[in-house]
Design a protein around this motif. Structure first.
Motif, short mmCIF file in Angstrom:
data_model
loop_
_atom_site.label_atom_id
_atom_site.label_comp_id
_atom_site.label_asym_id
_atom_site.label_seq_id
_atom_site.Cartn_x
_atom_site.Cartn_y
_atom_site.Cartn_z
N PHE A 1 -33.89 107.80 92.96
CA PHE A 1 -33.58 108.56 91.75
C PHE A 1 -34.57 108.29 90.62
O PHE A 1 -34.37 108.72 89.50
CB PHE A 1 -32.12 108.28 91.34
N SER A 2 -35.66 107.56 90.93
CA SER A 2 -36.68 107.28 89.91
C SER A 2 -38.07 107.68 90.37
O SER A 2 -39.05 107.22 89.79
CB SER A 2 -36.71 105.79 89.57
N THR A 3 -38.18 108.47 91.42
CA THR A 3 -39.51 108.86 91.88
C THR A 3 -39.42 110.22 92.57
O THR A 3 -38.33 110.69 92.88
CB THR A 3 -40.07 107.80 92.86
N SER A 4 -40.58 110.85 92.78
CA SER A 4 -40.60 112.10 93.55
C SER A 4 -40.68 111.77 95.03
O SER A 4 -41.49 110.94 95.44
CB SER A 4 -41.81 112.95 93.18
N ALA B 1 -26.56 105.87 89.70
CA ALA B 1 -27.97 106.29 89.59
C ALA B 1 -28.10 107.77 89.93
O ALA B 1 -28.85 108.52 89.28
CB ALA B 1 -28.85 105.45 90.51
N ALA B 2 -27.38 108.22 90.96
CA ALA B 2 -27.45 109.63 91.36
C ALA B 2 -26.90 110.52 90.25
O ALA B 2 -27.47 111.56 89.92
CB ALA B 2 -26.66 109.85 92.65
N ARG B 3 -25.82 110.09 89.66
CA ARG B 3 -25.20 110.89 88.60
C ARG B 3 -26.14 110.94 87.38
O ARG B 3 -26.38 112.01 86.82
CB ARG B 3 -23.87 110.24 88.23
N ASP B 4 -26.71 109.78 87.01
CA ASP B 4 -27.64 109.75 85.87
C ASP B 4 -28.85 110.65 86.10
O ASP B 4 -29.42 111.18 85.16
CB ASP B 4 -28.12 108.32 85.60
N ALA B 5 -29.25 110.76 87.38
CA ALA B 5 -30.42 111.58 87.68
C ALA B 5 -30.07 113.06 87.77
O ALA B 5 -30.93 113.90 88.02
CB ALA B 5 -31.05 111.11 89.00
N GLY B 6 -28.80 113.39 87.56
CA GLY B 6 -28.39 114.80 87.59
C GLY B 6 -28.22 115.38 88.98
O GLY B 6 -28.27 116.60 89.15
#
Lengths: 212, 212
Positions: B121-124, B12-17
């Motif tokens: 990784f899906s929110t601010s 998830a961290a990698r996908d989020a850059g």
């Protein structure tokens, strides 16, 4: 036997008429009376198994399984004692009983007791029921599933609901037959909620729908 | 820097850059590629600080504070990383952002990350805002209080809500001025809910009221 820690838990157990076998407390602990065995900090820490025990500690006989009568949350393979305790705490808050089954954590372990913050002593906790037992006693078995179930608001129409909360790892078990399935709507891409949160939201919705 | 554990979090961290500095994995771990440093079970355990690490482990730079734009849960002194992570997980599930402030746990600690199950990784996640900042940016400050507040359903009428979740020990702080207060109705005699559960129920109600 199990171990209760802190004045609130020990007080709640006593008020509920539970069988307390022994109480251990620091010399200066005024939350308990003459019945307490006074011990050193080191002994208290050893007994509690935690680094900073609050005290007092009480050794209590585990109560027998109590048949649930009201609608209930059914912990079905909830393995984490913190999650199980939180479910018990929420069940009490929303007027539900609790069934613990299918390799869930021990409802009377010290960790579960701590997480439930005294909830054990305000609700029925049944540990020996199967879903068939519950169905035979008039409960509607409601499965919480990640997708495809009805909106949780339908819970308000059920007189005696047994709301199944599945395990943290596997959710609602596929081989269990429910009478109804509900799904908490979540944002796209979200796989699941924490098990204690899911059960607590359903308990809230059950209680709110019955009020309205 | 922080530490991510397990294929889901690392993915998830990698996908989020996110900036991954190093990855450590067992020899036979096929969830990561050539970039991983292969280590023994013993080294993995030492790095993870847990008895049974799943692996892989990734060292990641902590992302900068991201200003929230949508309605949000505000962890205001939520001290337990498990509770904080659960709040983040629920915020994501119900389409909310997250503010972490006022001596809450570290939102990027490994324990918080584990409990949030990838939600980071899906929110601010904003870590440098005060309530006055949020108010200045058009948010309505909503306090969750144990009694005397409005029914949570009023949340549906607010365009940008900042829903304050107080500390486990003290709840909503008395010296904070809110624009509105809500109370989750509970059974008589119940003092409070688990902090993560209370915030999650309010996030659910916010989301459900906006849908209807």
């Amino acid at each position: 036997m199990t171990l209760l820690e802190g004045p609130n838990l020990v007080g709640a157990a006593r008020d509920a008429g539970c069988r307390i076998e022994a109480v251990f407390a620091r010399e200066d602990d005024r939350t308990v009376g003459d019945e307490a065995v006074r011990v050193s900090e080191q002994v208290l820490r050893h007994l509690a198994g935690t680094v900073h025990p609050r005290g007092p500690l009480a050794v209590m006989g585990v109560p027998v399984s109590q048949p649930v009568e009201r609608s209930c949350l059914v912990a079905f393979g909830v393995a984490d004692p913190g999650n199980l305790g939180t479910l018990i705490r929420s069940a009490v808050a929303f007027g539900l009983d609790v069934v613990v089954t299918h390799e869930s954590a021990d409802p009377w372990s010290p960790k579960t007791l701590r997480a439930a913050a005294g909830g054990h002593f305000s609700t029925s906790i049944e540990t020996e029921a199967t879903l068939d037992d519950l169905r035979g006693r008039g409960f509607t078995i409601v499965g919480a599933v990640p997708r495809g179930g009805a909106d949780p608001a339908v819970l308000g129409e059920i007189d005696r609901a047994a709301i199944i909360v599945g395990s943290e790892a596997h959710g609602f078990p596929l081989d269990v037959e429910s009478d109804m399935e509900v799904t908490i709507p979540t944002a796209p891409g979200v796989e699941s909620l924490n098990a204690a949160v899911a059960g607590s939201i359903l308990a809230y919705v059950y209680s709110a729908s019955r009020r309205s």
